[in-house]
Design an enzyme around this catalytic site. Structure first.
Site, short mmCIF file in Angstrom:
data_model
loop_
_atom_site.label_atom_id
_atom_site.label_comp_id
_atom_site.label_asym_id
_atom_site.label_seq_id
_atom_site.Cartn_x
_atom_site.Cartn_y
_atom_site.Cartn_z
NE ARG A 104 -2.95 2.34 3.36
CZ ARG A 104 -4.19 2.79 3.11
NH1 ARG A 104 -4.99 2.10 2.33
NH2 ARG A 104 -4.61 3.92 3.63
CG ASN A 160 -4.86 9.59 1.23
OD1 ASN A 160 -4.71 10.77 0.89
ND2 ASN A 160 -6.07 9.04 1.34
NE ARG A 161 -4.60 7.12 7.00
CZ ARG A 161 -5.28 6.81 5.88
NH1 ARG A 161 -5.23 7.60 4.82
NH2 ARG A 161 -6.03 5.71 5.85
CB SER A 209 -9.66 1.14 -5.98
OG SER A 209 -8.50 0.37 -5.76
CD GLU A 244 -11.54 4.72 -1.41
OE1 GLU A 244 -11.02 3.84 -2.13
OE2 GLU A 244 -11.00 5.20 -0.42
O1 0X9 Z 1 -7.69 5.15 3.74
C1 0X9 Z 1 -7.56 5.87 2.74
O2 0X9 Z 1 -6.58 6.57 2.55
C2 0X9 Z 1 -8.69 5.92 1.71
N1 0X9 Z 1 -9.21 4.60 1.48
S1 0X9 Z 1 -8.27 3.45 0.75
O3 0X9 Z 1 -8.98 2.18 0.82
N2 0X9 Z 1 -8.13 3.81 -0.78
O4 0X9 Z 1 -6.99 3.43 1.37
C3 0X9 Z 1 -9.80 6.80 2.21
C4 0X9 Z 1 -9.37 8.18 2.55
C5 0X9 Z 1 -10.52 9.07 2.86
N3 0X9 Z 1 -10.42 9.65 4.16
C6 0X9 Z 1 -11.04 9.13 5.26
N4 0X9 Z 1 -11.71 8.03 5.22
N5 0X9 Z 1 -10.94 9.80 6.39
ZN ZN Z 2 -6.28 4.36 -1.41
#
Ligand code: 0X9
Ligand code: ZN
Length: 381
Positions: free
Chosen positions: A193, A209-210, A264, A339
């Site tokens: 990931r 994405n964090r 996704s 997504e």
């Molecule tokens: O977890 C993530 O970064 C995103 N989902 S994934 O399955 N593609 O990894 C969603 C990010 C959206 N933000 C929140 N859910 N807070």
């Molecule tokens: Zn993702």
């Protein structure tokens, strides 16, 4: 220890599913609804969940899941970092008047992070951005923005695309995480990931994405973790990673009027906030994003009948430091996470059969167009 994919349910009101993701358990959560979670865990984590009172049903081992879905037929039709670069270069070469390929940064392992700018060059231009592949295993999230770019260029001389490209610019960055994506193309690594950062404790990877700088690091939970080994590791500080810095610097230079980032799977349209269950305080912004998300949901459903549910990000699960919290929080522009297909792990999860690329793109086309139109035609504030 073997990794397993499990369905988790809660019958005990003392351990509700929502609590599951607020604990620092280091789980890799794939799906989450009111009634159940689908997640990847090692056997010890799965046993711990059972001991906590959750219902835990093993769906498959990760190995057998990958063996079932990751066939040569499934992989065909998806880009590698190299084939994407080649095709983006061709697109730019074939449309020199309106398209230009830019390297916006380099990954940890030195791969170029590429953006395609599409539009006539005007100083006053409004700009909108589409991003893909923050997460390595989410291959469809490369293909949809790539096909959007290709399609816009093919339609560049007819309305309405012609007008959009006269009025403004569409920027497409289909692969923010090329190192991670390349890693998923090597045997045994299809479900990777994060990026490929070597962490100080010897583990690998930061969740890109964090790693964005709005409310970064304010949560330490399963879905937004401070433990380097975890799949949702936030990194040592905001923008510690060259990949998220490349996006940060592009956004700072181009001042997009809106940002949409593809991921996704689960078929969702998410808008901020992700870091809190509280709604965006500004009512006009809230309405703007909610209405637009509802429009996109309708447009998508109108193509092949698929449901992509529009909701606030944190309703899925809480995260701090995701892309759209930052683009909205810092720049106050409409920001969405879409997504893509499929809806569930039973239909392939992260390993979407390649015959689904085209219909997935087809249904997302009118929603992407609605977003472009909205951003480029929005009255000046
Ligand atoms: O977890 C993530 O970064 C995103 N989902 S994934 O399955 N593609 O990894 C969603 C990010 C959206 N933000 C929140 N859910 N807070
Ligand atoms: Zn993702």
């Amino acid at each position: 220890m073997a990794d397993v994919i499990v369905r988790v349910t809660s019958t005990d009101p003392r351990s509700p599913l929502a609590r599951l993701v607020t604990l620092p358990l280091g789980l890799d959560v794939w799906e989450l609804t009111q009634d159940e979670a689908v997640l990847q865990a090692d056997e010890a984590q799965a046993a711990r969940l059972e001991a906590m009172g959750y219902g835990v049903e093993q769906l498959q081992t990760s190995e057998s899941y990958v063996a079932d879905f990751d066939t040569a037929r499934t992989a065909a039709g998806y880009h590698s970092a190299g084939s994407l670069e080649q095709e983006l270069r061709h697109l730019a070469d074939d449309h020199p008047e309106i398209a230009q390929l830019q390297r916006i940064g380099r990954s940890i392992e030195g791969r170029p992070i590429l953006a395609l700018r599409i539009g006539e060059r005007r100083r006053s231009a409004r700009r909108v951005a589409f991003l893909g592949c923050h997460h390595a295993r989410e291959w469809i999230s490369v293909e949809v923005p790539f096909l959007l770019a290709k399609d816009l260029l093919a339609d560049a001389s007819t309305a309405p695309v012609r007008d959009w490209l006269q009025q403004g610019e569409v920027w497409v960055v289909p692969m923010v995480n090329p190192d991670g994506h390349e890693h998923t193309r090597t045997p045994g690594n299809r479900l990777w990931r994060k990026n490929r950062r070597r962490n100080r404790d010897g583990t690998i990877g930061v969740d890109l994405n964090r790693n964005y700088g709005y409310m970064w690091g304010t949560l330490d939970v399963t879905t937004s973790s401070h433990t380097p080994a975890d799949d949702t590791y936030v990194g040592p500080r905001a923008f510690s990673e060259p990949e998220s810095r490349a996006v940060r610097d592009l956004v700072a230079r181009q001042l997009f009027g809106g940002v949409l980032t593809y991921h996704s799977y689960s078929q969702l349209i998410l808008y901020p906030w992700g870091y809190t269950s509280g709604p965006i305080p500004d009512e006009a912004d809230r309405r703007e994003m909610r209405d637009l998300a509802d429009d996109m949901q309708r447009l998508i459903a109108g193509v092949h009948g698929e449901t992509y549910t529009a909701q606030q990000s944190s309703q899925l699960y809480p995260t701090a430091g995701d892309t759209t919290d930052w683009t909205y929080g810092e720049y106050d522009v409409p920001s969405f996470t879409v997504e893509l297909r499929p809806a569930s792990v039973l239909a392939g999860g992260f390993i979407l059969p390649s015959d689904q690329i085209q219909p997935c793109w087809e249904e997302n086309r009118p929603a992407a167009h609605a977003f472009i139109r909205h951003v480029l035609e929005k009255p000046e504030r």
